[in-house]
Design a protein around this motif. Sequence first.
Motif, PDB file in Angstrom:
ATOM      1  N   ASP A 164       0.807  -1.218   0.000  1.00 31.10           N
ATOM      2  CA  ASP A 164       0.000   0.000   0.000  1.00 31.10           C
ATOM      3  C   ASP A 164       0.841   1.269   0.000  1.00 31.10           C
ATOM      4  OD1 ASP A 164      -2.490  -0.947  -0.313  1.00 31.10           O
ATOM      5  OD2 ASP A 164      -3.010  -1.017   1.808  1.00 31.10           O
ATOM      6  N   LEU A 165       2.122   1.144   0.325  1.00 32.26           N
ATOM      7  CA  LEU A 165       3.003   2.323   0.231  1.00 32.26           C
ATOM      8  C   LEU A 165       2.869   2.953  -1.149  1.00 32.26           C
ATOM      9  CD1 LEU A 165       6.254   1.110   2.021  1.00 32.26           C
ATOM     10  CD2 LEU A 165       4.698   2.909   2.756  1.00 32.26           C
ATOM     11  N   ILE A 166       2.684   2.093  -2.144  1.00 30.76           N
ATOM     12  CA  ILE A 166       2.539   2.580  -3.514  1.00 30.76           C
ATOM     13  C   ILE A 166       1.314   3.481  -3.659  1.00 30.76           C
ATOM     14  CG2 ILE A 166       1.915   1.804  -5.829  1.00 30.76           C
ATOM     15  CD1 ILE A 166       3.898  -0.362  -5.557  1.00 30.76           C
ATOM     16  N   ARG A 167       0.225   3.070  -2.990  1.00 28.57           N
ATOM     17  CA  ARG A 167      -0.978   3.903  -3.064  1.00 28.57           C
ATOM     18  C   ARG A 167      -0.751   5.281  -2.483  1.00 28.57           C
ATOM     19  NH1 ARG A 167      -6.217   1.343  -2.041  1.00 28.57           N
ATOM     20  NH2 ARG A 167      -5.994  -0.831  -2.543  1.00 28.57           N
ATOM     21  N   TYR A 168      -0.116   5.302  -1.291  1.00 35.13           N
ATOM     22  CA  TYR A 168       0.115   6.601  -0.663  1.00 35.13           C
ATOM     23  C   TYR A 168       0.969   7.467  -1.564  1.00 35.13           C
ATOM     24  CZ  TYR A 168      -1.426   3.833   3.265  1.00 35.13           C
ATOM     25  OH  TYR A 168      -2.144   2.989   4.061  1.00 35.13           O
ATOM     26  N   LEU A 169       1.942   6.827  -2.190  1.00 38.55           N
ATOM     27  CA  LEU A 169       2.837   7.559  -3.087  1.00 38.55           C
ATOM     28  C   LEU A 169       2.037   8.143  -4.248  1.00 38.55           C
ATOM     29  CD1 LEU A 169       5.877   7.983  -2.939  1.00 38.55           C
ATOM     30  CD2 LEU A 169       6.121   6.210  -4.677  1.00 38.55           C
ATOM     31  N   ILE A 170       1.202   7.291  -4.862  1.00 39.95           N
ATOM     32  CA  ILE A 170       0.396   7.767  -5.987  1.00 39.95           C
ATOM     33  C   ILE A 170      -0.495   8.916  -5.544  1.00 39.95           C
ATOM     34  CG2 ILE A 170      -1.478   7.170  -7.558  1.00 39.95           C
ATOM     35  CD1 ILE A 170      -0.364   4.340  -7.651  1.00 39.95           C
ATOM     36  N   ALA A 171      -1.162   8.736  -4.402  1.00 42.92           N
ATOM     37  CA  ALA A 171      -2.092   9.761  -3.924  1.00 42.92           C
ATOM     38  C   ALA A 171      -1.363  11.085  -3.697  1.00 42.92           C
ATOM     39  CB  ALA A 171      -2.751   9.300  -2.633  1.00 42.92           C
ATOM     40  N   ALA A 172      -0.200  11.031  -3.026  1.00 41.10           N
ATOM     41  CA  ALA A 172       0.514  12.266  -2.704  1.00 41.10           C
ATOM     42  C   ALA A 172       1.042  12.934  -3.972  1.00 41.10           C
ATOM     43  CB  ALA A 172       1.654  11.957  -1.736  1.00 41.10           C
ATOM     44  N   VAL A 173       1.627  12.133  -4.854  1.00 44.69           N
ATOM     45  CA  VAL A 173       2.202  12.704  -6.075  1.00 44.69           C
ATOM     46  C   VAL A 173       1.118  13.336  -6.940  1.00 44.69           C
ATOM     47  CG1 VAL A 173       3.323  12.111  -8.250  1.00 44.69           C
ATOM     48  CG2 VAL A 173       4.224  11.222  -6.101  1.00 44.69           C
ATOM     49  N   LEU A 174      -0.014  12.644  -7.070  1.00 45.73           N
ATOM     50  CA  LEU A 174      -1.098  13.178  -7.902  1.00 45.73           C
ATOM     51  C   LEU A 174      -1.611  14.512  -7.359  1.00 45.73           C
ATOM     52  CD1 LEU A 174      -3.327  10.177  -8.977  1.00 45.73           C
ATOM     53  CD2 LEU A 174      -1.976  11.699 -10.406  1.00 45.73           C
ATOM     54  N   THR A 175      -1.704  14.610  -6.033  1.00 45.81           N
ATOM     55  CA  THR A 175      -2.197  15.855  -5.454  1.00 45.81           C
ATOM     56  C   THR A 175      -1.258  17.015  -5.803  1.00 45.81           C
ATOM     57  OG1 THR A 175      -2.981  14.522  -3.632  1.00 45.81           O
ATOM     58  CG2 THR A 175      -3.072  16.888  -3.349  1.00 45.81           C
ATOM     59  N   TYR A 176       0.033  16.764  -5.633  1.00 48.08           N
ATOM     60  CA  TYR A 176       0.983  17.830  -5.959  1.00 48.08           C
ATOM     61  C   TYR A 176       0.931  18.178  -7.450  1.00 48.08           C
ATOM     62  CZ  TYR A 176       2.967  18.366  -1.393  1.00 48.08           C
ATOM     63  OH  TYR A 176       3.118  18.671  -0.070  1.00 48.08           O
ATOM     64  N   LEU A 177       0.797  17.160  -8.292  1.00 43.67           N
ATOM     65  CA  LEU A 177       0.713  17.415  -9.738  1.00 43.67           C
ATOM     66  C   LEU A 177      -0.495  18.286 -10.054  1.00 43.67           C
ATOM     67  CD1 LEU A 177       1.680  14.085 -11.534  1.00 43.67           C
ATOM     68  CD2 LEU A 177       2.863  16.297 -11.580  1.00 43.67           C
TER      69      LEU A 177
END
Lengths: 285, 347
Positions: free
Chosen positions: A142-155
């Motif tokens: 799930d670390l991957i999910r958090y990463l995706i979520a955080a990166v997408l928000t910044y993008l």
Amino acid sequence: MNTLVAEPSAARPRSAPAVDPAAAVARTRARPGLGDTFNQTFAMAWRALKKMRRNPEQFFDVALQPLLFTAMFAYVFGGAISGDVDSYLPLLIPGIVAQTVLTTCMATGVQMREDMDKGVFDRFRSLPMSRIAPLAGPMMADLIRYLIAAVLTYLMGLILGYRPGGGVLGVVGAVLLAVFTGWALAWAFTWIGTLARSARSVQGISMMILFPLTFLSNAFVPADTLPGWLESFTRINPVSHLVSGTRDLANNGVITAQVGWTLLAGLAVIVIFMPLSVASYKRHL
Amino acid sequence: MTATPAVRADGLVKRFGDFRAVDRIDLEVRHGEIFGVLGPNGAGKTTMLKMLATLLPIDGGRAEIFGVDVAAQPHRVRQLIGVTGQYASVDEDLSATENLWLFGRLQGLKAADARATARRLLEQFGLEDAAERKISAFSGGMRRRLDLAASLITRPPLIFLDEPTTGLDPRTRGQMWNTIRGLVEDGCTVLLTTQYLDEADQLADRVCVIDQGRKVAEGTPDELKTQVGDSTLQLQLAPGADQALAREVVFRVLGEEPVTTPESGRMNVPLDVADRAADVLIALREAAVSISSVSVAKPSLDEVFLALTGHGTDTGTGTGTGTARPAGVVPGQDTNSPDKPVMEKAR
């Protein structure tokens, strides 16, 4: 289909057993070693990743929520709170990151519950494996999910015109802080997952915890605009620390006490809820 | 080779609230044998098996697997057993190969060994064509085989099989039986639960019968069956026939008192040789007792039960025995009727 091992029942008088149970007993070990636990956790993470790849629709909430909420909040509240959208974004984006990561933790708990109801968990329970691996494995994935979520928000923020003052390093630091906090908090939701009766109730309970925590914080508004009693609550709310920490990192590129408090809170959650989750999982046997 | 039994249980108890699902069961399974636990649904078979397999806490008594205490050292016990449950416990989202690979890795195999073992087992169980297919597309028999294969990865000396053939069609059932026999030829010990007398008969060296959480009998399948006779003659007397006379005739021919249901004019009597049914029919004709139907049935689990406990299997939580009768056994027409005629002659 027909190539089965055994000959028909004619071979009933048996040869001497090839399996020596005494030797098998001698080979057994009293408890799983650290190396075993590690390997089993990675094997379970591999399983979770495979499942994610097979069911990409799981990522809809992770992907859509930051995009939708960032745009919505920016245009709806931007003018009212900060005068215009551009000056609201530095306040908003870290708030959305915190909110998204928290919602993603909830999904971790819900899916854990769903997974535990499946037949395959009966097998995991009957295997000589570490009791923490079935919980820790999916959480690693799930670390991957958090990463995706955080990166997408910044993008999304960048697209709307957010220009973080902390530069690349600051943003990376902010993303990492959010991912760590998300992972740590996921242990709390996993614990709820092992306690609750159904995935649906995990969702319900988690929502009741999450909504007040994210909205009664400084995630979307400056805390000093709130009534006094509420302001004091937002000051102790861990979500506020996370939001302030990521703001400090992303907007100013500085590591402040807020970052420290966030890390500490994350560690505290792990120390408390990891043993609770494992104990509760064991009780399910 | 070793005197330590594969399974030893002393006074095993499991409570669910006030209800004793397993009530002081003693058990000893020798190494290298197939031991059958026979009983209807809800008798406590699965609960007992789950306790022995460390999947349920033991509420009373103690159990040992190859001398290792189940309650005290569950992790050791798990290294000695393979468990195949009633419902396939494999991961639906993974392929067959991936499932076996994962279970191999979880049990400490190196990645390459896990892959090789997965391939070997798929071949051994005739699943190599389906290796990469989704499990959700598997038939019931294929799932069971994959499930069994998953229990054999580390070649454990003891295998628990919970109703391995319930719900399988007759052909797949036969294949499963052969596979189970093969396990024992490889030196494993097998403890299986079943609702079917003929399954126990076909497979098991020794059987114990469980009813309402208690062990009611133990022995070889033959010993069990002789308690109820090899087969049963079932007579349905015509309305108005002289029941007392009929009983007397049957007793005279077979030397055995028939079990009668006076209200419906039905009577059952054990037969040691099926041919003797003809003698009974002739004697009844001579005595002018008319019958409306007659059948000869192998003893069903229900009759074994009736003989052992004095009540049928339909007293518990519903029998379910009629849902998936095995090939060799009488096809039940009515789940709740204790007699299941093989060949019914109308009039």
